[in-house]
Design an enzyme around this catalytic site. Sequence first.
Site, PDB file in Angstrom:
ATOM      1  N   SER A   1       0.774  -1.251  -0.009  1.00  0.00           N
ATOM      2  CA  SER A   1      -0.058  -0.100  -0.084  1.00  0.00           C
ATOM      3  C   SER A   1       0.807   1.208  -0.017  1.00  0.00           C
ATOM      4  O   SER A   1       2.063   1.183   0.271  1.00  0.00           O
ATOM      5  CB  SER A   1      -1.059   0.166   1.245  1.00  0.00           C
ATOM      6  OG  SER A   1      -1.644  -1.081   1.291  1.00  0.00           O
TER       7      SER A   1
ATOM      8  N   SER B   1      -2.197  -3.823  -3.465  1.00  0.00           N
ATOM      9  CA  SER B   1      -1.783  -2.477  -3.026  1.00  0.00           C
ATOM     10  C   SER B   1      -2.868  -1.627  -2.780  1.00  0.00           C
ATOM     11  O   SER B   1      -3.729  -1.394  -3.565  1.00  0.00           O
ATOM     12  CB  SER B   1      -0.616  -1.830  -4.007  1.00  0.00           C
ATOM     13  OG  SER B   1      -0.213  -0.519  -3.348  1.00  0.00           O
TER      14      SER B   1
ATOM     15  N   ASP C   1      -3.937   1.897  -2.061  1.00  0.00           N
ATOM     16  CA  ASP C   1      -3.513   3.198  -2.355  1.00  0.00           C
ATOM     17  C   ASP C   1      -4.374   4.481  -2.142  1.00  0.00           C
ATOM     18  O   ASP C   1      -5.417   4.557  -2.793  1.00  0.00           O
ATOM     19  CB  ASP C   1      -3.016   3.406  -3.876  1.00  0.00           C
ATOM     20  CG  ASP C   1      -2.159   2.460  -4.320  1.00  0.00           C
ATOM     21  OD1 ASP C   1      -1.044   2.239  -3.625  1.00  0.00           O
ATOM     22  OD2 ASP C   1      -2.506   1.588  -5.281  1.00  0.00           O
TER      23      ASP C   1
END
Length: 362
Positions: free
Chosen positions: A246, A284, A286
């Site tokens: 992340s 991830s 974000d």
Amino acid sequence: MEPPLSNPRSPSDAVRGRARDLGVVIGSCGTGPSNAITDVPGVRVGHTTVRRPPNVHTGVTAVVPDLVGPHAPLPAGVFTGNGYGKLIGTTQLAELGTLETPVLLTSTLSAFRVADALVGWVLRRPGCEEVRSLNPVVGECNDGFLSDVRARPVLEEHVRAALDTASGGPVTEGCVGAGTGTVALGFKAGIGTASRVPDLGGRRFTVGVLVQANFGGTLRVLGRTLTPRSLGLGAGGPGAEADIGSCMIVAATDAPLDARQLTRVARRAVFALARTGAAYSHGSGDYAVAFGTRPDAAHPVADADLGPLFEAVLDGVEEAVLNSLLAATTTTGVHGRTVPALPADALIAALDRPAGRGPVDR
């Protein structure tokens, strides 16, 4: 609380410094005095680093606006680039467009304990004796490649220390606080920050960003693609297993913006990760949270004048990610895994080479 412990340093750690210290300048807009999110008046940052080598490399980072509180919420917006993450407090922040607490960053499985500790800290603040509802905002990155994430070592006292010691001025970057065990773009990463002072319709304001960098992809600096191999570190690197993490971005500004405009700022913060080579992969998360330091935005900036602020955020996030890499040091963590620091000397040498010459990957 244990003091931070140093890691063995490698040759790639020999020359460390922020991007501008090394002559890498991103964009043309000027910075604030510390080139940090704390250049925004009334914003402080605190870290608590939790290390028990070799298995624990983690911590908590607090971004503390002086005026924030359940009775004095600040305008705020949030944007999700890829939602594989645990950004606690997202739905109310998006619904009401307000921030009620400091923004805390930590490790994935510690996020819930950190949120509880943040609630306790706020409820003990003067004037909060009758508070019956509170929306803590806590973001996380998975630092499990280098740290035993299941140990959940971040405790209430660590959270209180980060909040109580938050200060203005220069911000410690790299392997500190929530960035102690993070990895990004094939290198050891961590916390990074930057600021800009754009002119918006004849008025100058400050915007600052702070990143907790922990994402996959291939590093790009000033448009040049750079890999561990091209920088003399061989073909190794943390590999796909590290791509579980992340990127959390916090943006702050003293420009008079409303929640809708701050959501637009948050979008640009996530967009900026593409400049650094982010892959925005399945694993991830974000996110960006953007807040203003003015509870009541008198004489708001017109939408047509926001262009320089958007560009400032793009440049600031790009620089903050690079600062997070340049400040970090080679770290050996759980299971003997080692992630190298970005070698600053090799980076500068690669950027000095004409495009297409030498081992700079394209």
